[in-house]
Design a protein around this motif. Structure first.
Motif, short mmCIF file in Angstrom:
data_model
loop_
_atom_site.label_atom_id
_atom_site.label_comp_id
_atom_site.label_asym_id
_atom_site.label_seq_id
_atom_site.Cartn_x
_atom_site.Cartn_y
_atom_site.Cartn_z
N PHE A 217 41.56 39.99 48.14
CA PHE A 217 41.55 40.53 46.78
C PHE A 217 42.89 40.26 46.09
N MET A 218 43.99 40.52 46.80
CA MET A 218 45.31 40.31 46.22
C MET A 218 45.55 38.84 45.91
N SER A 219 45.18 37.95 46.81
CA SER A 219 45.36 36.52 46.59
C SER A 219 44.53 36.03 45.40
N THR A 220 43.32 36.58 45.27
CA THR A 220 42.46 36.20 44.14
C THR A 220 43.09 36.63 42.82
N ILE A 221 43.61 37.84 42.78
CA ILE A 221 44.25 38.35 41.57
C ILE A 221 45.46 37.50 41.20
N ILE A 222 46.25 37.12 42.21
CA ILE A 222 47.42 36.29 41.96
C ILE A 222 47.00 34.93 41.41
N ASN A 223 46.01 34.32 42.03
CA ASN A 223 45.55 32.99 41.59
C ASN A 223 44.96 33.01 40.19
N ARG A 224 44.37 34.12 39.82
CA ARG A 224 43.73 34.21 38.51
C ARG A 224 44.67 34.72 37.43
N SER A 225 45.88 35.06 37.81
CA SER A 225 46.83 35.60 36.84
C SER A 225 47.36 34.50 35.93
N SER A 226 48.20 34.89 35.00
CA SER A 226 48.74 33.97 34.01
C SER A 226 49.37 32.74 34.67
N ARG A 227 49.17 31.59 34.04
CA ARG A 227 49.76 30.35 34.55
C ARG A 227 51.28 30.38 34.43
#
Length: 306
Positions: A217-227
């Protein structure tokens, strides 16, 4: 927080192909383990190992990880660390504190959940805990009831205890036996009764599932965060998250509380299903919105009090 009519990209991005891939891979893991039937569930260490690939993997993994408890001078500190992590009370407290601190650190970045309030970030953390635990507990219940209700852990199969400090654990019934000696594992362990090392229902690996659900979940949130979040910062965050998730999961393998297949075929398969349903359908986003609404409602009611 955006209006309810908008999706939050960090939490939900519809992708039916990835959903199918995740769930299919999870089913393949469980199915490969089920193919060895009662051999894997009871872990009979005999000629059956010649045809059960998961039993072979489990035995090799147990020998590899458990040797870290050998009490040569170089291994004493490692033994202390892993016995502490496996403590039912202290270990659980340490694990939860570490996960909360890492989550707080990641969410404190101005590039993660941009334009969202602090209460929203708290809602996401609570959603990971509530949704993740509910999904994991449900799948574990079904998996244990219908696939393997009573699987003995390595410490039971080999009659080997890191706490009771057996002098020798015979890990082979063949003519040439392998032994794990623990002549002087630190004295405090002798008096510890609350260490997670013996399990008569080790399938599936629930701690591994919980750890990896949080990490994914944390990795997904990081990957989907602002570029705007640099690659170096993303990589560093991923490294910290997965290092501790793997460390806390490996601790169960070191102590003999779980087989590797408990964590991979059992725990990881649960993780893939729970997280895939959460991030590729609106379920996790909906859970977060409900919690966020409850928090805001509580704050409003407090302000109305005289």
């Amino acid at each position: 927080m955006p209006s309810n009519s908008r999706n939050i990209p960090e939490l939900y991005q519809y992708n039916i192909k990835r959903l199918i891939i995740f769930i299919s891979f999870a089913l393949i893991l469980v199915g490969s383990w089920c193919l060895c039937g009662s051999q894997c569930c009871t872990f009979k260490y005999d000629h059956s190992l010649q045809i059960s690939i998961w039993n072979r993997i489990d035995l090799l993994a147990f020998r590899f990880f458990n040797q870290w408890l050998l009490t040569h001078d170089n291994y004493t500190l490692i033994a202390k660390i892993f016995v502490t992590i496996n403590s039912i009370i202290i270990g659980e407290i340490i694990t939860n504190i570490v996960f909360i601190l890492i989550t707080t650190w990641v969410f404190s970045s101005k590039f993660v959940f941009q334009n969202h309030t602090r209460s929203f970030k708290i809602s996401v953390l609570l959603a990971i805990i509530i949704y993740g635990m509910a999904g994991q507990m449900l799948l574990s219940k079904l998996s244990r009831d219908y696939l393997c209700p009573k699987r003995p852990s390595p410490s039971v199969v080999f009659r080997f205890s890191t706490v009771n400090l057996e002098r020798q654990a015979i890990s082979s019934s063949s003519s040439k036996s392998d032994s794990f000696t623990i002549d002087r594992l630190f004295e405090e362990a002798k008096n510890r009764d609350l260490v997670k090392e013996i399990a008569y229902d080790s399938w599936p690996g629930e701690h591994a599932a919980t750890n990896t659900i949080w990490s994914l979940f944390m990795s997904t949130i990081i990957n989907r965060s602002s570029r705007s979040l640099s690659r170096a910062k993303r990589f560093f965050m991923h490294t910290i998250i997965w290092f501790f998730a793997i460390l806390f999961s490996v601790a169960r393998l070191v102590s003999g509380a779980h087989w590797l297949s408990d964590c991979i075929a059992g725990g990881l398969s649960e993780t893939l299903i729970v997280v895939a349903i959460g991030i590729y359908t609106p379920v996790f986003q909906f859970t977060t919105r409900i919690i966020y609404w409850l928090i805001n409602r509580s704050n409003v009611n407090e302000k109305k009090l005289p």
